[in-house]
Motif scaffolding. Structure first.
Motif, PDB file in Angstrom:
ATOM      1  N   ARG A  29      17.637  91.176  24.012  1.00  0.00           N
ATOM      2  CA  ARG A  29      18.761  90.238  24.069  1.00  0.00           C
ATOM      3  C   ARG A  29      18.397  88.994  23.262  1.00  0.00           C
ATOM      4  NH1 ARG A  29      22.682  90.999  27.662  1.00  0.00           N
ATOM      5  NH2 ARG A  29      22.419  92.670  29.163  1.00  0.00           N
ATOM      6  N   VAL A  30      19.378  88.459  22.580  1.00  0.00           N
ATOM      7  CA  VAL A  30      19.214  87.200  21.862  1.00  0.00           C
ATOM      8  C   VAL A  30      20.443  86.344  22.138  1.00  0.00           C
ATOM      9  CG1 VAL A  30      17.740  88.136  20.030  1.00  0.00           C
ATOM     10  CG2 VAL A  30      20.209  88.151  19.740  1.00  0.00           C
ATOM     11  N   PRO A  31      20.288  85.019  22.131  1.00  0.00           N
ATOM     12  CA  PRO A  31      21.447  84.166  22.424  1.00  0.00           C
ATOM     13  C   PRO A  31      22.554  84.308  21.386  1.00  0.00           C
ATOM     14  CG  PRO A  31      19.431  82.857  22.191  1.00  0.00           C
ATOM     15  CD  PRO A  31      19.069  84.275  21.943  1.00  0.00           C
ATOM     16  N   SER A  32      22.180  84.448  20.131  1.00  0.00           N
ATOM     17  CA  SER A  32      23.180  84.598  19.071  1.00  0.00           C
ATOM     18  C   SER A  32      22.486  85.153  17.831  1.00  0.00           C
ATOM     19  CB  SER A  32      23.855  83.260  18.754  1.00  0.00           C
ATOM     20  OG  SER A  32      22.894  82.361  18.229  1.00  0.00           O
ATOM     21  N   ILE A  33      23.290  85.631  16.930  1.00  0.00           N
ATOM     22  CA  ILE A  33      22.799  86.171  15.669  1.00  0.00           C
ATOM     23  C   ILE A  33      23.360  85.289  14.557  1.00  0.00           C
ATOM     24  CG2 ILE A  33      22.823  88.156  14.122  1.00  0.00           C
ATOM     25  CD1 ILE A  33      21.423  88.756  16.727  1.00  0.00           C
ATOM     26  N   GLY A  34      22.490  84.792  13.723  1.00  0.00           N
ATOM     27  CA  GLY A  34      22.937  83.982  12.603  1.00  0.00           C
ATOM     28  C   GLY A  34      22.640  84.664  11.281  1.00  0.00           C
ATOM     29  N   PRO A  35      23.214  84.159  10.201  1.00  0.00           N
ATOM     30  CA  PRO A  35      22.994  84.769   8.885  1.00  0.00           C
ATOM     31  C   PRO A  35      21.533  84.732   8.453  1.00  0.00           C
ATOM     32  CG  PRO A  35      24.207  82.698   8.677  1.00  0.00           C
ATOM     33  CD  PRO A  35      24.085  82.996  10.142  1.00  0.00           C
ATOM     34  N   GLU A  36      20.759  83.833   9.029  1.00  0.00           N
ATOM     35  CA  GLU A  36      19.337  83.764   8.672  1.00  0.00           C
ATOM     36  C   GLU A  36      18.598  85.033   9.073  1.00  0.00           C
ATOM     37  OE1 GLU A  36      19.770  82.239  12.774  1.00  0.00           O
ATOM     38  OE2 GLU A  36      20.778  81.703  10.925  1.00  0.00           O
ATOM     39  N   ALA A  37      19.064  85.732  10.096  1.00  0.00           N
ATOM     40  CA  ALA A  37      18.427  86.984  10.511  1.00  0.00           C
ATOM     41  C   ALA A  37      18.547  88.033   9.413  1.00  0.00           C
ATOM     42  CB  ALA A  37      19.047  87.490  11.807  1.00  0.00           C
ATOM     43  N   LEU A  39      18.970  87.437   6.171  1.00  0.00           N
ATOM     44  CA  LEU A  39      18.141  86.999   5.041  1.00  0.00           C
ATOM     45  C   LEU A  39      16.672  87.274   5.303  1.00  0.00           C
ATOM     46  CD1 LEU A  39      19.902  83.619   4.183  1.00  0.00           C
ATOM     47  CD2 LEU A  39      20.065  85.791   2.951  1.00  0.00           C
ATOM     48  N   GLN A  40      16.235  87.017   6.522  1.00  0.00           N
ATOM     49  CA  GLN A  40      14.836  87.251   6.864  1.00  0.00           C
ATOM     50  C   GLN A  40      14.514  88.746   6.806  1.00  0.00           C
ATOM     51  OE1 GLN A  40      13.655  85.420  10.547  1.00  0.00           O
ATOM     52  NE2 GLN A  40      11.501  85.868  10.237  1.00  0.00           N
ATOM     53  N   ALA A  41      15.427  89.583   7.286  1.00  0.00           N
ATOM     54  CA  ALA A  41      15.217  91.034   7.235  1.00  0.00           C
ATOM     55  C   ALA A  41      15.120  91.509   5.789  1.00  0.00           C
ATOM     56  CB  ALA A  41      16.344  91.758   7.966  1.00  0.00           C
ATOM     57  N   GLN A  42      16.011  91.016   4.936  1.00  0.00           N
ATOM     58  CA  GLN A  42      15.981  91.402   3.529  1.00  0.00           C
ATOM     59  C   GLN A  42      14.674  90.977   2.874  1.00  0.00           C
ATOM     60  OE1 GLN A  42      19.552  89.509   2.166  1.00  0.00           O
ATOM     61  NE2 GLN A  42      20.826  91.295   2.587  1.00  0.00           N
ATOM     62  N   ALA A  43      14.197  89.790   3.202  1.00  0.00           N
ATOM     63  CA  ALA A  43      12.951  89.291   2.623  1.00  0.00           C
ATOM     64  C   ALA A  43      11.765  90.156   3.034  1.00  0.00           C
ATOM     65  CB  ALA A  43      12.714  87.839   3.041  1.00  0.00           C
ATOM     66  N   GLU A  44      11.859  90.792   4.199  1.00  0.00           N
ATOM     67  CA  GLU A  44      10.774  91.636   4.696  1.00  0.00           C
ATOM     68  C   GLU A  44      10.982  93.110   4.349  1.00  0.00           C
ATOM     69  OE1 GLU A  44       8.019  90.551   6.047  1.00  0.00           O
ATOM     70  OE2 GLU A  44       8.652  88.448   6.110  1.00  0.00           O
ATOM     71  N   ASN A  45      11.999  93.403   3.525  1.00  0.00           N
ATOM     72  CA  ASN A  45      12.333  94.770   3.121  1.00  0.00           C
ATOM     73  C   ASN A  45      12.772  95.634   4.296  1.00  0.00           C
ATOM     74  OD1 ASN A  45      12.768  96.800   1.200  1.00  0.00           O
ATOM     75  ND2 ASN A  45      10.753  97.674   1.542  1.00  0.00           N
ATOM     76  N   TRP A  46      13.408  95.023   5.282  1.00  0.00           N
ATOM     77  CA  TRP A  46      14.014  95.761   6.388  1.00  0.00           C
ATOM     78  C   TRP A  46      15.496  95.930   6.075  1.00  0.00           C
ATOM     79  CZ3 TRP A  46      12.545  96.037  12.027  1.00  0.00           C
ATOM     80  CH2 TRP A  46      11.156  96.068  12.187  1.00  0.00           C
ATOM     81  N   GLN A  47      16.061  97.060   6.439  1.00  0.00           N
ATOM     82  CA  GLN A  47      17.496  97.291   6.312  1.00  0.00           C
ATOM     83  C   GLN A  47      18.163  96.746   7.568  1.00  0.00           C
ATOM     84  OE1 GLN A  47      19.262  98.740   3.691  1.00  0.00           O
ATOM     85  NE2 GLN A  47      21.027  98.038   4.833  1.00  0.00           N
TER      86      GLN A  47
END
Length: 143
Positions: A29-37, A39-47
């Motif tokens: 669970r997370v309080p909210s999902i922001g666009p930074e998530a 961007l961070q996934a893309q930077a780490e080569n996660w889909q």
């Protein structure tokens, strides 16, 4: 299976911990999902994929949100078994370092349809377990 109400919060290490391996892949669970998530996934080569559950009150709406957010293939049968099959395939998403499913509106969906939310959480958990022993882990954040 842990009920959705008992799912853990994402630890303090957050997304960085997932990407670095200090937080095990799981359903959190997370309080909210922001666009930074994303961007961070893309930077780490996660889909990463976002499943928008805004206004979703039942199984059919949840599955349709998954079709859109996960860009599920045409053969997706719009039922729980088909969702489980898709989440243990993911071949249409390529071969990234990992997979991240982000939901928004989970708490409202869970309130409107607790039984369906429970089923969805079970399917997500099983898929996380499937990917845990493979090269590309899966994590699901319920926001």
């Amino acid at each position: 299976m842990t009920s959705p109400a008992q799912l853990p919060d994402l630890p303090d290490d957050g997304l960085s911990g997932l990407f670095e391996g200090t937080v095990p892949p799981g359903v959190y669970r997370v309080p909210s999902i922001g666009p930074e998530a994303l961007l961070q996934a893309q930077a780490e080569n996660w889909q990463a994929a976002v499943v928008d559950l805004g206004g979703v009150t039942d199984k059919a709406g949840f599955l349709e949100a998954c079709v859109l957010g996960l860009e599920l293939p045409d053969w997706f049968g719009r039922n729980w078994d088909a969702l489980a099959d898709c989440l243990t395939d993911l071949s249409w998403l390529g071969e990234p370092a990992g997979y991240l499913v982000l939901t928004s509106g989970w708490s409202d969906f869970e309130r409107f349809s607790p039984r369906d939310a429970h089923s969805a959480a079970e399917i997500f958990s099983a898929a996380v377990g499937y990917w845990a022993v493979r090269d590309s882990p899966l994590a699901v954040l319920l926001g």
